[in-house]
Design an enzyme around this catalytic site. Structure first.
Site, PDB file in Angstrom:
ATOM      1  N   TYR A  69      -5.777  -0.147   2.104  1.00  0.00           N
ATOM      2  CA  TYR A  69      -4.550   0.016   1.344  1.00  0.00           C
ATOM      3  C   TYR A  69      -4.519   1.426   0.780  1.00  0.00           C
ATOM      4  O   TYR A  69      -5.544   1.949   0.340  1.00  0.00           O
ATOM      5  CB  TYR A  69      -4.501  -0.992   0.182  1.00  0.00           C
ATOM      6  CG  TYR A  69      -3.425  -0.698  -0.842  1.00  0.00           C
ATOM      7  CD1 TYR A  69      -2.165  -1.286  -0.725  1.00  0.00           C
ATOM      8  CD2 TYR A  69      -3.655   0.179  -1.904  1.00  0.00           C
ATOM      9  CE1 TYR A  69      -1.165  -1.000  -1.656  1.00  0.00           C
ATOM     10  CE2 TYR A  69      -2.660   0.475  -2.822  1.00  0.00           C
ATOM     11  CZ  TYR A  69      -1.424  -0.116  -2.701  1.00  0.00           C
ATOM     12  OH  TYR A  69      -0.435   0.159  -3.604  1.00  0.00           O
TER      13      TYR A  69
ATOM     14  N   GLU B 195       3.805   3.318  -0.503  1.00  0.00           N
ATOM     15  CA  GLU B 195       2.720   2.382  -0.259  1.00  0.00           C
ATOM     16  C   GLU B 195       2.486   2.221   1.239  1.00  0.00           C
ATOM     17  O   GLU B 195       3.442   2.002   1.987  1.00  0.00           O
ATOM     18  CB  GLU B 195       3.100   1.021  -0.854  1.00  0.00           C
ATOM     19  CG  GLU B 195       2.037   0.437  -1.729  1.00  0.00           C
ATOM     20  CD  GLU B 195       2.489  -0.882  -2.357  1.00  0.00           C
ATOM     21  OE1 GLU B 195       1.876  -1.270  -3.340  1.00  0.00           O
ATOM     22  OE2 GLU B 195       3.436  -1.521  -1.873  1.00  0.00           O
TER      23      GLU B 195
END
Lengths: 414, 322
Positions: A134, A222
C-alpha cells in the site's frame, strides 16, 4: 473533487509513475473490439475488466440489475466489479462482462445498497504479482505537512490496518521547504523489505508519486495495491486520486475529468449556482447561511425529532437570487415534508433575505410547512416582510423557538 | 480586558480597494478600529475614501507594499481580503514585514499554499488567524474582521470558534443572557489554519479578565480533542463546549474544507466524549449555548464531573423559574 481510476492513471503516467497498459471503454461492442485489437492481437492473454465508479471496494463489490435490484449472474457466479479474464476467447468474454456491467449498478461496501451505475470500464493487461503493498499520500492536519504512508499490507482496507496493526504502517512527513528526501524514500523502501532492483524501482516510484501529488494539488493519492511483479517491477495497480477543490483554479483542465453521473443530480444542480448542498435521507429540509450554523441546524432538527433532508449553505452573504435557487433545489427533493430556514444576519440584512424568500415562494409551488427564523441585522423588519406577504410562514423568534416549531411540524406530518 | 487585540491595535488592510475590503474597512472604522493604512500594489501614494455606499469616516493612506505601510504607520496587525490566488503571497508579505498578527478572511486558499505559509510562520514571530474565518473582535475596543459588531457586548466570556455565523449565533445568545465577551476569535474552517483552539485557550486561560471560555467546534480533524486534553490538565476557568455536525454523514465535506469525517475519525461523538472527559460543560442543543454559559458562570465551579446530566437539569430548572 474525485476522479476515476483510469483518469488518475493517465495523469500518473505523465509523472513517470509506472502503470500497466490499459484502455477505457464506454460500450460493450467497443469493449469486445478493444479486447481483440489492442490486447489479443498484441499477444496479451490476460485482461482485467474493471468497473469505473468513484467508490472503493470494487473488487469485492457485486453487480446488481438497476431495475430488478437482483444480483447479476455471469458464468455461473455473481459478477463482481473487477474480473480477470485469460485464455482463449478473451474478446468474447470481455464483451459479455461489459454488456452485463454497463448500466447496471455496482454495490460495494462504500456505495451502500443504492450502488453506483457503471458507465465506463477499464480494460487492463494482467501481470504476475509477487507481492502487494500500500502507498498513500495525505495531509497531516496536526503538523500541516504532507505524509507518505506505506504498508506491506496491500490490497486490503488501510483503515483496518491502521486500527488493528498500526505498526505495519510506515510514515514519512515531508518538510515543505525541503521536499521529499532520499533518506526518507530509502527508509520506506527498506521498511517494505525491498532490496536490489525492486528497491531501486521503488525509490523512483515514490519520488515520482510525491511529485505528482504536489504538482496536481491532490488532497489524497492512494495506490492500493502497489505491486511488485514477478520480474521485479514496481507498478501502481490501482489509483485513487482526489483534488483540493480550492486549487481547481490552477487546473482548468480538471473540469473535463468531472463525472457528474457520480454525484447526486440535485448536488450537480446546486453547484451550478455555487451553492453548497449535500443531499441526506431525512424529511426536514433546511437552508442556512454559513457552514457551521448549517450543521448545527441539522443537529437541531434531529434533536427536535425530525431528520435533516440536506445540508445547504447559501453562504455568509446570502442574496435573494441565491435564496430562490436554493429554495427550488431543496423543494425538488420529494422526501422533504417541511422546511426550516435559518438565517443569521451579519453583513447580510434579514429584510433583504425575507424579500428573497417571498420572491422565491412566488415562483415555487410550496405545499408544505415553512418555518423561518431570522436573527441578527434587521431581523424585525424581516419578520414584518414575511407577515405582510400573506404567505403562511411559521416565524420563529430564535433558535430555541425554531426547534419547538420543527417538533410540532414533524409531529403533524409524521 | 482582552487577548491579542485592543483599542491600541494599529491595523492595515491588504486588499483595501476591492469591494469586500472597502465594505469591511468602512464597518471596522465605524466600530472604532484604528485602521491606519491600506495596501494595494500599484495604488500606493493616494488617500482612499471608500466608494459606493461604503464611505470611510476619514481617508486611509494606501501603500504599494506592506513593508512601506509598516514603516510609515507603525501598524502591528494586518487584515487580508485579497482573492485566494494571491492570499498566500499576501500572508508571506506580512510575515516578512514584521506584522505581529495577520488576520486572513479569504476563503478558498489552496492547501498546497497553506503548507508553505505554515512552514514560514513557524520560523517567524507572527501569528496568523484564519484563513477562511470571520476574524477577531474585542467588544467595545476594536473589530478586525467581518462579524456584525452590534451583537457583541463587553464582558468576561472568551469565545473561540471554527465557524462564522454559528459564532454570531453563540455570541448573540451569550449577549441575550446579559453577559458579554472579552474577545471573540473565529479561527477558520480550513484543514490548515494559523491559530488553533489550543493556542487561543492558552491565551484566554492567562487573561485575568476572561472568566469563562466558550469553545465552538465541529466535525473533522482532532483540534478539539487536543484542546480538551490541555483544558483537563491546565484550565481552572469554566469551559463550555459545543460540537456542530453530529448528524453529518461520513466522507462528505460539510461546507468547510476541514469539516469532514474521514476513516471514521473526527466524529462529533468522539469529540463530545473528549470534552466531557475534560470536565467541559457540553452544550447538547445549539439553542442552549447562552443558557449553558450563564449556568457555568453561576455555578463558579471550574469543572464538572457528570457533564450531561448536570447541564440538562440546570437548563430545565432555569426555564421553570423564568
Amino acid at each position: 473533487m474525485k476522479i476515476h481510476e483510469y483518469q488518475a492513471k493517465e495523469l500518473l503516467k505523465k509523472f513517470n509513475v509506472p502503470v500497466l497498459f490499459s484502455k477505457v471503454v464506454f460500450g460493450a461492442d467497443e469493449a469486445g473490439k478493444v479486447a481483440y485489437e489492442d490486447f489479443m492481437q498484441k499477444g496479451i492473454n490476460t485482461v482485467v475488466v474493471k468497473a469505473q465508479v468513484h467508490a472503493g471496494g470494487r473488487g469485492k463489490g457485486i453487480m446488481h440489475n438497476t431495475e430488478t435490484n437482483e444480483q447479476v449472474q455471469l458464468f455461473d457466479k455473481p459478477l463482481r466489479g473487477v474480473n480477470v479474464i485469460h485464455g482463449n476467447n478473451i474478446a468474447d468474454k470481455v464483451y459479455q462482462i461489459a454488456s452485463n456491467m454497463l448500466n447496471n449498478k455496482l454495490v460495494t461496501i462504500q456505495t451502500g445498497t443504492a450502488g453506483s451505475v457503471v458507465r465506463r470500464i477499464l480494460l487492463e493487461e494482467g501481470v504476475g504479482i509477487a507481492k502487494e503493498f500500500y502507498a498513500g499520500i495525505v495531509l497531516d492536519r496536526q503538523t500541516g505537512k504532507n505524509t507518505i504512508m506505506c504498508s506491506t499490507e496491500g490490497g486490503v482496507e488501510i483503515e483496518k490496518v491502521a486500527e488493528e496493526t498500526p505498526e505495519k504502517i510506515l510514515k514519512e512527513q515531508v518538510e515543505p521547504s525541503l521536499g521529499l528526501q532520499g533518506y526518507q524514500a530509502r527508509r520506506l523502501g527498506f521498511g517494505l523489505g525491498l532490496s536490489g532492483e525492486p528497491f531501486k524501482n521503488f525509490l523512483s516510484f515514490i519520488k515520482n508519486l510525491y511529485k505528482a501529488y504536489e504538482s496536481l494539488d491532490c488532497s489524497l493519492l492512494e495506490i492500493n495495491p502497489l505491486v511488485l511483479t514477478e520480474d521485479g517491477k514496481i507498478i501502481a495497480l490501482d489509483a485513487k486520486m482526489n483534488f483540493d477543490d480550492n486549487a481547481l483554479f490552477r487546473h482548468p483542465d480538471y473540469l473535463d475529468l468531472r463525472d457528474t453521473h457520480e454525484e447526486s443530480p440535485l448536488e450537480v444542480e446546486a453547484s451550478k449556482f455555487d451553492l453548497n448542498y449535500i443531499k441526506l435521507d431525512g424529511n426536514v429540509g433546511c437552508m442556512v447561511n454559513g457552514a457551521g450554523l448549517a450543521m448545527s441546524t441539522m443537529d437541531l432538527i434531529q434533536l427536535s425529532g425530525g431528520n435533516p433532508a440536506n445540508f445547504l449553505d447559501v453562504g455568509g452573504g446570502a442574496n435573494p437570487d441565491r435564496i430562490a435557487n436554493a429554495f427550488r433545489i431543496m423543494m425538488s427533493d420529494p422526501n422533504v415534508k417541511a422546511v426550516l430556514i435559518n438565517i443569521f444576519g451579519g453583513i447580510v440584512r434579514c429584510d433583504k433575505v425575507a424579500d428573497g424568500i417571498v420572491q422565491a415562494l412566488q415562483s415555487v409551488d410550496v405545499h408544505i410547512p415553512v418555518i423561518v427564523r431570522l436573527d441578527g441585522t434587521n431581523a424585525e423588519e424581516g419578520a414584518e416582510t414575511l407577515k405582510k406577504s400573506g404567505m403562511k410562514f411559521k416565524v420563529a423568534k430564535n433558535f430555541e423557538d425554531a426547534a419547538k416549531k420543527v417538533t410540532e411540524v414533524v409531529a403533524s406530518v409524521a | 480586558m482582552s487577548i491579542l487585540v485592543n483599542k491600541k491595535s494599529r491595523v492595515i488592510v491588504q486588499g483595501i480597494t476591492g469591494s469586500e475590503g472597502t465594505f469591511h474597512t468602512a464597518q471596522m472604522i465605524e466600530y472604532g478600529t484604528k485602521v491606519v493604512g491600506g495596501v494595494t500594489p500599484g495604488k500606493g501614494g493616494q488617500d482612499y475614501n471608500g466608494k459606493g455606499e461604503s464611505i470611510f469616516k476619514k481617508p486611509v493612506p494606501i501603500f504599494n507594499t506592506v513593508k512601506e505601510a509598516v514603516e510609515k504607520t507603525l501598524a502591528d496587525v494586518s487584515i487580508i481580503f485579497v482573492p485566494p490566488q494571491a492570499a498566500a503571497d499576501a500572508i508571506l508579505e506580512s510575515i516578512d514585514a514584521g506584522i505581529k498578527l495577520i488576520v486572513t478572511i479569504t476563503e478558498g486558499v489552496p492547501t498546497r499554499d497553506m503548507i508553505k505559509v505554515n512552514s514560514a510562520l513557524k520560523q517567524s514571530n507572527a501569528r496568523l488567524i484564519g484563513p477562511n474565518c470571520p476574524g477577531i473582535i474585542t467588544p467595545g475596543e476594536c473589530k478586525i474582521g467581518i462579524m456584525p459588531g452590534f451583537i457583541h457586548k463587553q464582558g468576561t466570556v472568551g469565545v473561540v470558534s471554527r465557524s462564522g455565523t454559528l459564532t454570531y449565533e453563540a455570541v448573540k445568545q451569550i449577549t441575550d443572557m446579559g453577559l458579554g465577551q472579552s474577545t471573540c476569535i473565529g479561527i477558520g474552517g480550513d484543514p490548515i489554519i494559523g491559530t488553533q483552539f489550543l493556542d487561543v485557550i492558552k491565551l484566554f486561560n492567562e487573561d485575568p479578565d476572561t472568566e469563562a471560555i466558550m469553545m465552538i467546534g465541529e466535525i473533522g480533524g482532532n483540534a478539539e480533542e487536543t484542546a480538551a486534553d490541555f483544558i483537563k490538565k491546565n484550565v481552572n476557568k469554566p469551559v463550555i463546549g459545543f460540537i456542530a455536525g453530529r448528524t453529518a454523514p461520513p466522507g462528505r465535506r460539510m461546507g468547510h474544507a476541514g469539516a469532514i469525517i474521514s476513516g471514521g475519525k473526527g466524529t462529533a461523538a468522539e469529540k463530545i466524549k473528549a470534552l466531557q472527559e475534560a470536565g467541559i460543560y457540553v452544550v447538547e442543543s445549539p439553542a442552549h449555548i447562552g443558557i449553558t454559559v450563564a449556568n457555568a458562570l453561576k455555578s463558579k465551579k471550574p469543572k464538572i464531573k457528570k457533564t450531561k446530566k448536570t447541564v440538562t437539569t440546570k437548563v430545565a430548572t432555569l426555564k421553570k423559574t423564568k
